[in-house]
Design an enzyme around this catalytic site. Sequence first.
Site, short mmCIF file in Angstrom:
data_model
loop_
_atom_site.label_atom_id
_atom_site.label_comp_id
_atom_site.label_asym_id
_atom_site.label_seq_id
_atom_site.Cartn_x
_atom_site.Cartn_y
_atom_site.Cartn_z
N ARG A 157 103.04 88.51 0.54
CA ARG A 157 101.60 88.65 0.74
C ARG A 157 100.93 89.02 -0.58
O ARG A 157 101.11 90.13 -1.08
CB ARG A 157 101.28 89.71 1.79
CG ARG A 157 99.78 89.90 1.98
CD ARG A 157 99.40 90.61 3.28
NE ARG A 157 99.73 92.02 3.27
CZ ARG A 157 99.28 92.89 4.20
NH1 ARG A 157 98.51 92.45 5.20
NH2 ARG A 157 99.62 94.16 4.15
N ASP A 440 98.63 102.72 5.59
CA ASP A 440 98.45 101.91 4.39
C ASP A 440 96.96 101.80 4.13
O ASP A 440 96.15 102.51 4.75
CB ASP A 440 99.14 100.56 4.51
CG ASP A 440 98.53 99.66 5.58
OD1 ASP A 440 97.49 100.01 6.17
OD2 ASP A 440 99.10 98.59 5.83
#
EC number: 2.3.3.9
Length: 517
Positions: A157, A440
């Site tokens: 990603r 996160d």
Amino acid sequence: MTVEVQAKTPEAAQTVLSPGALEFLRALQREFGTRRRELLARRAARQRAFDAGEDPDFLPETRAVREGDWRVAEAPADLMDRRVEITGPAEPKMIINALNSGAKVFMADFEDALSPTWHNVLAGQRALAAAVRRTLVHEAQGKTYRLGEALATLVVRPRGWHLEERHVHVDGAPISASLFDFGLFLFGNAHELLERGSGPYFYLPKLESHLEARLWNDVFNFAQDYLRIPRGTIRATVLIETLPAAFEMDEILFELKDHAAGLNAGRWDYIFSFIKTFRARPDKLLPDRAQVTMTVPFMHAYTELLIKTCHKRGAHAMGGMAAFIPNRKDPEVTERALEKVREDKRREARAGCDGTWVAHPDLIPVAMAEFDAVLGDAPHQKARGREEVAVRAEDLVNADVPGGAVTEAGVRNNINVALQYLSAWLSGTGAAAIHNLMEDAATAEISRAQLWQWRTHGATLEGGERVSEALYRRLKDEELASLQGAHLETAAELLDHLVLNPEFETFLTLRAYAHLD
């Protein structure tokens, strides 16, 4: 001027950041940098319309795409069965443990789970290149970590379109972080992956429209031609993690048709995007973060539409991340986490998802069992079309959360989590275990966005007190006094700005990035 590295590059990283790789990055930035900036300006213009009271809606100009009879390309063999995917930062120990974990896929993250220091970004690229070649070894605290024989399929990603990599300039300006992360990995590993029977696979974050997917598709074609590999070699799964993108799922798959591998319900960023999209709307206030579950109406509708859309088009429908994580020192916490994850993954599998995400190796057996129970020996359940699903635009923008409330405990938790996460991020850690949840950048975004939303619109707490600047400052000082860690003063200054600024900051990482090495 062409391409310049504005930071010291360790000798070990110079093979990754080679002259050929830099030339490829220069070509990507020159070809697509202007379109990227135009699309970011389009995002801002759409947000101004939302601020003025307009709701997102399905696009009338793309109705033919939504109603058309078409399908995406067949998935490659090593992306056919994706029932459990593990995610984590592109760091050597994580890469080895994740690839060895027994999950079907590992998503190596340069985005929300990685603090993008120059060291972290280069070390991640080096480690991935070694992992592709099966030579990655990591030593830490007297232990040696090596890759095993049976490995998960690697998917990478890159960072989102909104971010830049300030350490590399092309024609005097920072390169797109998306193009940097994507380009560096592709240049160094595409041919090696193909020789080993796999391919360059990606997750695409933060897209807000099919036009942004079109840009990625054009990047893919340009890059494949440049590297002389067949078009369609690259495969990409798009995270549907913004509210505007939820109205363009068909169109996003259509734009990426020959490169599309599926859509993923990126739930945490999606909640953040819901708050951001309706930031000017006091009628769209959400309650405490813990109360916004996948079963509330707007989240349920979004997931149902994603599954239906993917299966209609022959794409994988991937479930999202359960933030609960086990604690090997506390069996009670672990059992609660396992039960929460079990419940979440059972719901996804029964709804029709073809796979799901976990953030910890101990959760793989739990998630695998729930998907095995539904899929059996089949690699996916795309044949289950979910034609009975009918999701309207108003279902996707419905802010009702039955029984929801804003509480002082919720305000405190958001402050505490935001401070701890920013402290970790500024210290170089992008994924942090906080209160037995894996936090996160996406989950931290929810925390700070809710604080801004509640303060701006004067949300009323259960006891009748309104959320104000004074209340925020008092609770922030109390929570800050209870914490220990590096960079907490800077974290508090950043949070003050994010919460108290009259203008909503689009991403906390844009402001915080200036504080990284």
